[in-house]
Design an enzyme around this catalytic site. Structure first.
Site, mmCIF file in Angstrom:
data_model
loop_
_atom_site.group_PDB
_atom_site.id
_atom_site.type_symbol
_atom_site.label_atom_id
_atom_site.label_comp_id
_atom_site.label_asym_id
_atom_site.label_seq_id
_atom_site.Cartn_x
_atom_site.Cartn_y
_atom_site.Cartn_z
ATOM 1 N N ASN A 31 -12.875 0.690 -15.162
ATOM 2 C CA ASN A 31 -13.185 1.935 -15.859
ATOM 3 C C ASN A 31 -13.885 1.645 -17.183
ATOM 4 O OD1 ASN A 31 -11.234 4.918 -16.780
ATOM 5 N ND2 ASN A 31 -13.380 4.467 -17.049
ATOM 6 N N THR A 32 -13.134 1.095 -18.142
ATOM 7 C CA THR A 32 -13.663 0.913 -19.495
ATOM 8 C C THR A 32 -14.958 0.128 -19.522
ATOM 9 O OG1 THR A 32 -11.438 1.034 -20.443
ATOM 10 C CG2 THR A 32 -13.145 -0.001 -21.790
ATOM 11 N N ALA A 49 -7.107 -3.278 -14.517
ATOM 12 C CA ALA A 49 -6.987 -3.398 -15.976
ATOM 13 C C ALA A 49 -7.472 -4.750 -16.484
ATOM 14 C CB ALA A 49 -5.553 -3.167 -16.440
ATOM 15 N N GLY A 50 -8.250 -4.684 -17.560
ATOM 16 C CA GLY A 50 -8.700 -5.879 -18.256
ATOM 17 C C GLY A 50 -10.024 -6.443 -17.804
ATOM 18 N N LYS A 67 -1.736 7.010 -7.871
ATOM 19 C CA LYS A 67 -1.658 5.778 -8.647
ATOM 20 C C LYS A 67 -0.510 5.956 -9.632
ATOM 21 C CE LYS A 67 -3.885 2.686 -11.895
ATOM 22 N NZ LYS A 67 -4.923 2.532 -12.940
ATOM 23 N N GLY A 122 -8.151 -1.774 -20.875
ATOM 24 C CA GLY A 122 -9.243 -1.585 -21.815
ATOM 25 C C GLY A 122 -9.563 -2.768 -22.700
#
EC number: 2.8.1.10
Length: 256
Positions: free
Chosen positions: A204-205, A182-183, A95, A156
């Protein structure tokens, strides 16, 4: 079934490994998510240790590892990190992440394209994290990237699909898998991404910082499955006008 380069995946949910309270919780959440592809920041792995607290549990879980170049600020740094990852983990999957500004963590399009072209030529399977820029995504595809990973919102931020209009264009024109990265903050964001045509999402977050990461991971798994099933079922088209679901006057005419 999702195919990227030489691998196939049953799950359309990819997960990260950062921000978890413990490695045990991380593994439990990943298992609950059903994810088969997991990102791993090389800067968090201690390659000098024979028993790494992050790497060893992931290997034991049997997931495919996707090392990332998080922390790289230039193409040169990312290429160096990529070779370290390939030597350490024995994988040519990568990645690609290049974000020079630690405050916003937005990907550098110029450095990303430069690094991607070089890494593909060097035999890497490159999945670049990039802005939701249709032109850039097409260029990344043209230089040989195995997939593109445009952001939905800043890393995040949990803001969801703030770049939806551009994502729709990227998805429409892509001939490689599109992974929204992301987001994504809640399961409904993931479902929306799959409904609109994305091939997968990376989360993830939203999982790691939840009060109950394991159950949140389950929720994301179900949401991704629901979004994919909804898309495959052929949802009705949107309309500016109302359309009755049953006759409005038939019963009046019948009684006249």
């Amino acid at each position: 079934m999702l195919r990227i380069a030489d691998k196939t995946f049953d799950s359309h949910l990819f997960t990260g490994t950062g921000k978890f309270a413990s490695s045990q919780l991380m593994v439990e959440a990943i298992r609950a998510s059903g994810s088969q592809l997991v990102t791993l920041a090389m800067k968090r792995v201690d390659l000098r240790q024979h028993n790494d607290a992050i790497l060893d549990p992931l290997i034991a879980a049997g997931v495919t590892l996707l090392p990332n170049t998080s922390g790289a600020k230039t193409a040169e740094e990312a290429i160096f990190a990529a070779h370290l990852a390939r030597e350490a983990l024995g994988t040519n999957w990568l990645k690609l992440e290049i974000h020079p500004d630690a405050r916003w963590l937005l990907p550098d399009p110029i450095e990303t394209l430069k690094a991607a072209e070089t890494l593909v030529q060097q035999g890497f399977v490159v999945l670049p994290y990039c802005g939701a820029d249709p032109v850039l995504c097409k260029r990344l595809e043209e230089v040989g990237c195995a997939a593109v990973m445009p952001l939905g919102a800043p890393i995040g931020s949990n803001q969801g699909l703030e770049t939806r209009a551009m994502l729709e264009i990227i998805i429409q024109q892509a001939t490689v898998p599109v992974v929204v990265d992301a987001g994504i903050g809640v399961p409904s964001h993931a479902a929306q991404a799959l409904e609109m045509g994305a091939d997968a999402v990376l989360v993830n977050t939203a999982i790691a910082v939840a009060d109950d990461p394991v159950n949140m991971a389950k929720a994301f798994r179900l949401a991704v499955d629901a979004g994919l099933l909804a898309r495959q079922s052929g949802p009705g088209s949107r309309s500016h006008f109302a359309h009755a679901t049953s006759p409005l006057t038939g019963f009046l005419e019948a009684s006249a």
